[in-house]
Motif scaffolding. Structure first.
Motif, PDB file in Angstrom:
ATOM      1  N   ASP A 161       0.828  -1.201   0.000  1.00  0.00           N
ATOM      2  CA  ASP A 161       0.000   0.000   0.000  1.00  0.00           C
ATOM      3  C   ASP A 161       0.867   1.258   0.000  1.00  0.00           C
ATOM      4  O   ASP A 161       1.099   1.874  -1.013  1.00  0.00           O
ATOM      5  CB  ASP A 161      -0.943  -0.039   1.212  1.00  0.00           C
ATOM      6  N   MET A 162       1.315   1.676   1.181  1.00  0.00           N
ATOM      7  CA  MET A 162       2.210   2.825   1.364  1.00  0.00           C
ATOM      8  C   MET A 162       1.556   4.181   1.105  1.00  0.00           C
ATOM      9  O   MET A 162       2.251   5.183   0.978  1.00  0.00           O
ATOM     10  CB  MET A 162       3.478   2.727   0.505  1.00  0.00           C
ATOM     11  N   ARG A 163       0.242   4.263   1.037  1.00  0.00           N
ATOM     12  CA  ARG A 163      -0.404   5.562   0.827  1.00  0.00           C
ATOM     13  C   ARG A 163      -0.434   6.348   2.135  1.00  0.00           C
ATOM     14  O   ARG A 163      -0.947   5.852   3.135  1.00  0.00           O
ATOM     15  CB  ARG A 163      -1.833   5.376   0.323  1.00  0.00           C
ATOM     16  N   MET A 164       0.067   7.548   2.124  1.00  0.00           N
ATOM     17  CA  MET A 164      -0.061   8.416   3.288  1.00  0.00           C
ATOM     18  C   MET A 164      -1.488   8.948   3.397  1.00  0.00           C
ATOM     19  O   MET A 164      -1.984   9.185   4.488  1.00  0.00           O
ATOM     20  CB  MET A 164       0.947   9.556   3.216  1.00  0.00           C
ATOM     21  N   ASP A 165      -2.114   9.137   2.249  1.00  0.00           N
ATOM     22  CA  ASP A 165      -3.522   9.537   2.214  1.00  0.00           C
ATOM     23  C   ASP A 165      -4.297   8.390   1.576  1.00  0.00           C
ATOM     24  O   ASP A 165      -4.221   8.170   0.365  1.00  0.00           O
ATOM     25  CB  ASP A 165      -3.693  10.819   1.395  1.00  0.00           C
ATOM     26  N   GLN A 166      -5.049   7.667   2.396  1.00  0.00           N
ATOM     27  CA  GLN A 166      -5.717   6.474   1.889  1.00  0.00           C
ATOM     28  C   GLN A 166      -6.942   6.785   1.038  1.00  0.00           C
ATOM     29  O   GLN A 166      -7.605   5.866   0.559  1.00  0.00           O
ATOM     30  CB  GLN A 166      -6.068   5.549   3.053  1.00  0.00           C
ATOM     31  N   ARG A 167      -7.217   8.053   0.815  1.00  0.00           N
ATOM     32  CA  ARG A 167      -8.254   8.437  -0.134  1.00  0.00           C
ATOM     33  C   ARG A 167      -7.747   8.327  -1.573  1.00  0.00           C
ATOM     34  O   ARG A 167      -8.535   8.283  -2.508  1.00  0.00           O
ATOM     35  CB  ARG A 167      -8.732   9.862   0.138  1.00  0.00           C
ATOM     36  N   GLU A 168      -6.425   8.311  -1.730  1.00  0.00           N
ATOM     37  CA  GLU A 168      -5.838   8.169  -3.061  1.00  0.00           C
ATOM     38  C   GLU A 168      -6.033   6.741  -3.567  1.00  0.00           C
ATOM     39  O   GLU A 168      -6.026   5.788  -2.789  1.00  0.00           O
ATOM     40  CB  GLU A 168      -4.339   8.495  -3.015  1.00  0.00           C
ATOM     41  N   ALA A 169      -6.189   6.586  -4.867  1.00  0.00           N
ATOM     42  CA  ALA A 169      -6.449   5.261  -5.438  1.00  0.00           C
ATOM     43  C   ALA A 169      -5.160   4.473  -5.686  1.00  0.00           C
ATOM     44  O   ALA A 169      -5.111   3.260  -5.468  1.00  0.00           O
ATOM     45  CB  ALA A 169      -7.219   5.411  -6.749  1.00  0.00           C
ATOM     46  N   ARG A 170      -4.128   5.142  -6.126  1.00  0.00           N
ATOM     47  CA  ARG A 170      -2.887   4.463  -6.514  1.00  0.00           C
ATOM     48  C   ARG A 170      -2.101   3.988  -5.294  1.00  0.00           C
ATOM     49  O   ARG A 170      -1.969   4.722  -4.311  1.00  0.00           O
ATOM     50  CB  ARG A 170      -2.028   5.416  -7.344  1.00  0.00           C
ATOM     51  N   THR A 171      -1.583   2.773  -5.370  1.00  0.00           N
ATOM     52  CA  THR A 171      -0.801   2.198  -4.279  1.00  0.00           C
ATOM     53  C   THR A 171       0.605   1.856  -4.760  1.00  0.00           C
ATOM     54  O   THR A 171       0.901   1.889  -5.959  1.00  0.00           O
ATOM     55  CB  THR A 171      -1.444   0.908  -3.746  1.00  0.00           C
ATOM     56  N   ALA A 172       1.457   1.480  -3.805  1.00  0.00           N
ATOM     57  CA  ALA A 172       2.806   1.037  -4.154  1.00  0.00           C
ATOM     58  C   ALA A 172       2.746  -0.210  -5.026  1.00  0.00           C
ATOM     59  O   ALA A 172       3.593  -0.417  -5.901  1.00  0.00           O
ATOM     60  CB  ALA A 172       3.609   0.760  -2.892  1.00  0.00           C
ATOM     61  N   GLY A 173       1.718  -1.045  -4.798  1.00  0.00           N
ATOM     62  CA  GLY A 173       1.543  -2.237  -5.618  1.00  0.00           C
ATOM     63  C   GLY A 173       1.329  -1.893  -7.078  1.00  0.00           C
ATOM     64  O   GLY A 173       1.812  -2.600  -7.977  1.00  0.00           O
ATOM     65  N   ASP A 174       0.619  -0.817  -7.341  1.00  0.00           N
ATOM     66  CA  ASP A 174       0.393  -0.388  -8.719  1.00  0.00           C
ATOM     67  C   ASP A 174       1.711   0.009  -9.383  1.00  0.00           C
ATOM     68  O   ASP A 174       1.953  -0.316 -10.555  1.00  0.00           O
ATOM     69  CB  ASP A 174      -0.589   0.783  -8.765  1.00  0.00           C
ATOM     70  N   ILE A 175       2.557   0.715  -8.634  1.00  0.00           N
ATOM     71  CA  ILE A 175       3.848   1.114  -9.191  1.00  0.00           C
ATOM     72  C   ILE A 175       4.706  -0.113  -9.483  1.00  0.00           C
ATOM     73  O   ILE A 175       5.269  -0.254 -10.577  1.00  0.00           O
ATOM     74  CB  ILE A 175       4.594   2.044  -8.208  1.00  0.00           C
ATOM     75  N   VAL A 176       4.812  -1.008  -8.517  1.00  0.00           N
ATOM     76  CA  VAL A 176       5.650  -2.191  -8.660  1.00  0.00           C
ATOM     77  C   VAL A 176       5.219  -3.048  -9.855  1.00  0.00           C
ATOM     78  O   VAL A 176       6.047  -3.608 -10.576  1.00  0.00           O
ATOM     79  CB  VAL A 176       5.621  -3.028  -7.361  1.00  0.00           C
ATOM     80  N   ALA A 193      12.219   4.344  -1.698  1.00  0.00           N
ATOM     81  CA  ALA A 193      12.027   4.880  -3.048  1.00  0.00           C
ATOM     82  C   ALA A 193      10.575   4.799  -3.479  1.00  0.00           C
ATOM     83  O   ALA A 193      10.020   5.759  -4.038  1.00  0.00           O
ATOM     84  CB  ALA A 193      12.915   4.121  -4.025  1.00  0.00           C
ATOM     85  N   LEU A 194       9.939   3.668  -3.233  1.00  0.00           N
ATOM     86  CA  LEU A 194       8.535   3.492  -3.618  1.00  0.00           C
ATOM     87  C   LEU A 194       7.633   4.455  -2.858  1.00  0.00           C
ATOM     88  O   LEU A 194       6.704   5.044  -3.422  1.00  0.00           O
ATOM     89  CB  LEU A 194       8.095   2.052  -3.363  1.00  0.00           C
ATOM     90  N   ARG A 195       7.899   4.616  -1.564  1.00  0.00           N
ATOM     91  CA  ARG A 195       7.087   5.516  -0.736  1.00  0.00           C
ATOM     92  C   ARG A 195       7.215   6.958  -1.218  1.00  0.00           C
ATOM     93  O   ARG A 195       6.225   7.684  -1.330  1.00  0.00           O
ATOM     94  CB  ARG A 195       7.554   5.406   0.718  1.00  0.00           C
ATOM     95  N   ILE A 196       8.442   7.381  -1.516  1.00  0.00           N
ATOM     96  CA  ILE A 196       8.682   8.740  -1.995  1.00  0.00           C
ATOM     97  C   ILE A 196       7.988   8.972  -3.329  1.00  0.00           C
ATOM     98  O   ILE A 196       7.339  10.000  -3.548  1.00  0.00           O
ATOM     99  CB  ILE A 196      10.196   9.017  -2.116  1.00  0.00           C
ATOM    100  N   GLU A 197       8.120   8.010  -4.234  1.00  0.00           N
ATOM    101  CA  GLU A 197       7.496   8.121  -5.555  1.00  0.00           C
ATOM    102  C   GLU A 197       5.979   8.192  -5.437  1.00  0.00           C
ATOM    103  O   GLU A 197       5.326   9.058  -6.038  1.00  0.00           O
ATOM    104  CB  GLU A 197       7.905   6.921  -6.406  1.00  0.00           C
ATOM    105  N   LEU A 198       5.403   7.268  -4.680  1.00  0.00           N
ATOM    106  CA  LEU A 198       3.948   7.180  -4.567  1.00  0.00           C
ATOM    107  C   LEU A 198       3.348   8.442  -3.975  1.00  0.00           C
ATOM    108  O   LEU A 198       2.331   8.955  -4.460  1.00  0.00           O
ATOM    109  CB  LEU A 198       3.566   5.972  -3.705  1.00  0.00           C
TER     110      LEU A 198
END
Length: 326
Positions: free
Chosen positions: A125-140, A209-214
């Motif tokens: 997941d890694m979303r700081m704001d869980q209202r956002e749709a995109r997750t770290a899983g989507d990036i990976v 890196a993933l957290r910063i990007e997301l």
């Protein structure tokens, strides 16, 4: 799980803000309100605190802890990148101090299903704001090998970035990468055995890196620092706690640029570019945690506090920065 977060450099940060009892202060990363609670204690009935955070759990916890402050506190769920508009929406043009405590809270790291930690097996997941749709899983699972390499190299500063990106792409061709545990296994397999125990957990840099990007962390910081300095009233202070070199370099560079913005060639006898200093850097070297704090709270070990003070020119105040210095 209760929102628990031990505030880093608490006393040093509160002292750095030089709090006025009737001042207006903004905590742009409210979290569990550790720093904010101490700010409020120093305000009188005319003083105000504005707390901002992206995390719904943080907003809830901070609201409970600051409930006794009543109308002296305004809590807003949002991104500190929107601080100028948030402050204006509350009826203020200038503030006397701003605090940012960057990075991930202990609550976010310790709540397994948030997916921030490589120590717990959980959804990516890694979303700081869980209202956002995109997750770290989507990036990976969706970023190209080149994009993964770029973010792991630039945001994680991992020398094995290319190999990690390659292994991620190879793995996801067989199945989607769903959990932090799966990703940790891929990362470990990408790093030679003799290097796996050097510099902490092998997945630490990729997860960073993933957290910063997301969450767009460095973009928000870069784009907002000058605006925050402009938001300060005369003698107001901006205090920022960073936890890795990427953040620290951005803050250090912005503070120096606002202190000495002149772009004239060094051999010019006088400044002709017309750019004026907005204030001074209070911390020539960053303030670091004490040995005692690092022992009691290991997560504080990489913390650095830097402070900038806004100074309006005029009123007999000379330019504090001489051309060629700093």
């Amino acid at each position: 799980m209760e929102f628990v977060h031990k505030s880093v450099l608490l006393n040093e940060t509160i002292a750095s803000l030089a709090i006025r009892p009737d001042g207006i202060y903004v905590d742009g990363t409210l979290g569990g309100a550790g720093h904010s609670l101490e700010i409020v204690k120093r305000l009188n009935e005319s003083g105000r605190l504005i707390g901002i955070d992206r995390d719904g759990a943080a907003i809830k916890a901070a609201g409970e802890r600051l409930a006794d402050a009543g109308e002296r506190v305004s809590i807003v769920r949002g991104n500190y990148a929107d601080m100028p508009s948030i402050v204006r929406s509350l009826g203020y043009d200038k503030v006397d101090g701003i605090l940012l405590d960057l990075g991930v809270s202990s609550y976010q790291l310790d709540t397994a299903d948030r997916g921030f930690s490589y120590m717990h097996d959980a959804p990516l997941d890694m979303r700081m704001d869980q209202r956002e749709a995109r997750t770290a899983g989507d990036i990976v699972n969706e970023a190209s090998e080149r994009e993964l390499f770029r973010m792991i190299r630039d945001y994680g500063e991992d020398r094995f970035a290319q190999n990690i990106a390659k292994h991620i792409v190879e793995y996801r061709q067989k199945k989607r990468i769903e959990t932090t545990g799966e990703l940790v296994g891929i990362i470990e397999a990408s790093i030679p055995m003799k290097f796996r125990k050097q510099g902490g957990h092998p997945a630490k840099r990729t997860f960073q890196a993933l957290r910063i990007e997301l969450n767009g962390e460095l973009t928000a910081l870069t784009d907002t620092l000058d605006q925050m300095i402009d938001l300060l009233d005369n003698k107001g202070r901006l205090s920022i706690i960073t936890f890795h070199s990427l953040e620290d370099r951005i803050v250090k560079s912005a503070f120096r640029r606002n202190e000495n913005p002149c772009t004239c060639p060094p051999d010019f006898p006088v400044c002709v570019c017309g750019k004026k200093s907005k204030g001074r850097v209070i911390t020539r070297k960053p303030i670091l945690p004490s040995d005692k704090e690092m022992e009691e709270n290991p997560r504080s070990k990489s913390a650095k506090l830097r402070v900038f003070e806004r100074r309006d020119q005029g009123e007999g105040w000379r330019d504090m920065i001489t051309r060629g210095e700093g």
